[in-house]
Design a protein around this motif. Structure first.
Motif, mmCIF file in Angstrom:
data_model
loop_
_atom_site.group_PDB
_atom_site.id
_atom_site.type_symbol
_atom_site.label_atom_id
_atom_site.label_comp_id
_atom_site.label_asym_id
_atom_site.label_seq_id
_atom_site.Cartn_x
_atom_site.Cartn_y
_atom_site.Cartn_z
ATOM 1 N N THR A 155 14.293 9.716 -13.508
ATOM 2 C CA THR A 155 15.267 8.709 -13.087
ATOM 3 C C THR A 155 16.376 8.561 -14.114
ATOM 4 O O THR A 155 17.563 8.453 -13.752
ATOM 5 C CB THR A 155 14.583 7.359 -12.850
ATOM 6 N N ALA A 156 16.023 8.560 -15.386
ATOM 7 C CA ALA A 156 17.035 8.426 -16.433
ATOM 8 C C ALA A 156 18.035 9.574 -16.381
ATOM 9 O O ALA A 156 19.244 9.375 -16.600
ATOM 10 C CB ALA A 156 16.357 8.365 -17.799
ATOM 11 N N SER A 157 17.565 10.773 -16.081
ATOM 12 C CA SER A 157 18.465 11.927 -15.996
ATOM 13 C C SER A 157 19.455 11.754 -14.856
ATOM 14 O O SER A 157 20.657 12.038 -15.006
ATOM 15 C CB SER A 157 17.653 13.211 -15.804
ATOM 16 N N ILE A 158 18.963 11.305 -13.706
ATOM 17 C CA ILE A 158 19.860 11.070 -12.565
ATOM 18 C C ILE A 158 20.870 9.983 -12.900
ATOM 19 O O ILE A 158 22.078 10.122 -12.622
ATOM 20 C CB ILE A 158 19.037 10.695 -11.317
ATOM 21 N N GLU A 159 20.426 8.904 -13.497
ATOM 22 C CA GLU A 159 21.333 7.816 -13.841
ATOM 23 C C GLU A 159 22.398 8.268 -14.836
ATOM 24 O O GLU A 159 23.568 7.859 -14.739
ATOM 25 C CB GLU A 159 20.537 6.637 -14.399
ATOM 26 N N ARG A 185 21.849 17.961 -7.200
ATOM 27 C CA ARG A 185 21.169 19.230 -7.487
ATOM 28 C C ARG A 185 19.870 18.985 -8.258
ATOM 29 O O ARG A 185 18.839 19.615 -7.980
ATOM 30 C CB ARG A 185 22.105 20.161 -8.273
ATOM 31 N N TYR A 186 19.919 18.074 -9.207
ATOM 32 C CA TYR A 186 18.715 17.746 -9.984
ATOM 33 C C TYR A 186 17.654 17.130 -9.075
ATOM 34 O O TYR A 186 16.464 17.476 -9.160
ATOM 35 C CB TYR A 186 19.090 16.775 -11.099
ATOM 36 N N PHE A 187 18.069 16.228 -8.196
ATOM 37 C CA PHE A 187 17.149 15.614 -7.229
ATOM 38 C C PHE A 187 16.514 16.670 -6.328
ATOM 39 O O PHE A 187 15.293 16.663 -6.099
ATOM 40 C CB PHE A 187 17.906 14.579 -6.391
ATOM 41 N N MET A 188 17.313 17.610 -5.845
ATOM 42 C CA MET A 188 16.800 18.634 -4.954
ATOM 43 C C MET A 188 15.837 19.578 -5.668
ATOM 44 O O MET A 188 14.822 20.000 -5.104
ATOM 45 C CB MET A 188 17.963 19.436 -4.343
ATOM 46 N N ARG A 189 16.136 19.908 -6.926
ATOM 47 C CA ARG A 189 15.281 20.837 -7.668
ATOM 48 C C ARG A 189 14.019 20.156 -8.190
ATOM 49 O O ARG A 189 12.912 20.647 -7.991
ATOM 50 C CB ARG A 189 16.070 21.443 -8.843
#
Length: 264
Positions: free
Chosen positions: A134-138, A151-155
């Motif tokens: 979650t921190a990476s997405i934020e 892309r990060y969510f999909m991978r």
């Protein structure tokens, strides 16, 4: 446009169609009334139910209010049910299934609940999400990089192969997803607890006392099917169904007859 006002003042847009017992549909990540599976599902269900679809906060024609907390999305569902004025049948898909479960467990007037493939990782059939998921997405969103967040969510979240994700960036729907990518942490708030490769906790959804239907597709990946079956195991009153030939992108025409049989 039909709207209700949630507890924190956020405007939530919704559509009503059909006639019969009230059925409220909850979308998954980056989906809303104009872009997702629940609007065509509502059309399939409208001959037997009064179906309500809505834009989750931050998407479509609904508003948003900061700071976000998972409770706000449950309050949005509560506002819709209060507007409907009677207990509802509740259905959620993917991360929307996890939101629907949380809403039902909170004590809202839900007569029955059905969910399709919540993205729970309960064993070693795929890698768990990273600890800093979650921190990476934020961070990506804060840097103004919605495409990188998707892309990060999909991978890492959906576990799609890199070539598939690369192809998605070339499709017309990519720009639509980028517009609502900022809501990805909203979905993460309901699912990341259950994406670490461990069996679902006993008693976690003891508040979901109403009859439940847990559905998956026979062509979906093993990890998500295993999570679906494990959810049926821990819910107090659940049955499990598999739709032959279906994937995570379930066809409304295949799903609707099963939901009609359950939501009576």
């Amino acid at each position: 446009m039909n709207t209700v006002i949630s507890r924190d003042g956020t405007t939530i847009a919704y559509t009503r169609t059909g006639q019969g017992p009230a059925l409220l549909l909850v979308d998954g990540a980056m989906c809303y009334r104009a872009s997702g599976p629940n609007t065509p599902l509502a059309q399939e269900m409208a001959d037997t139910h009064t179906v309500y679809t809505y834009d989750r906060r931050g998407r479509g024609e609904s508003g948003d209010t900061t700071p976000f907390a998972p409770e706000r999305e449950i309050e949005d569902i509560a506002a819709l049910i209060e507007m409907i004025g009677e207990p509802v049948f509740l259905y959620g898909i993917s991360s929307g299934a996890a939101l629907a479960l949380a809403a039902a467990a909170s004590g809202l007037p839900v007569s029955k609940i059905a969910v399709y493939e919540p993205p729970f990782i309960v064993d070693g059939t795929r890698p768990p999400i990273p600890a800093d998921y979650t921190a990476s997405i934020e961070t990506m969103l804060a840097q103004g990089k919605p495409g990188a967040a998707i892309r990060y969510f999909m991978r890492r979240g959906v576990n799609l192969p890199a070539p598939v994700v690369a192809m998605m960036t070339l499709m017309p729907g990519w720009s639509t997803m980028k517009k609502v990518a900022r809501t990805l942490p909203y979905d993460a708030a309901f699912v990341t607890e259950f994406e670490h490769g461990r069996p679902l906790p006993e008693g976690r959804w003891d508040g979901v006392k109403m009859p439940a239907l847990v559905v998956d597709g026979s062509k979906s990946p093993a990890w998500i099917r295993n999570g679906t079956r494990d959810l049926a195991r821990v819910l107090p009153d659940a049955e499990h169904r598999t739709l032959d030939g279906q994937t995570h992108i379930v066809k409304p025409a295949a799903l609707a007859p099963v939901l009609k049989g359950f939501f009576r």
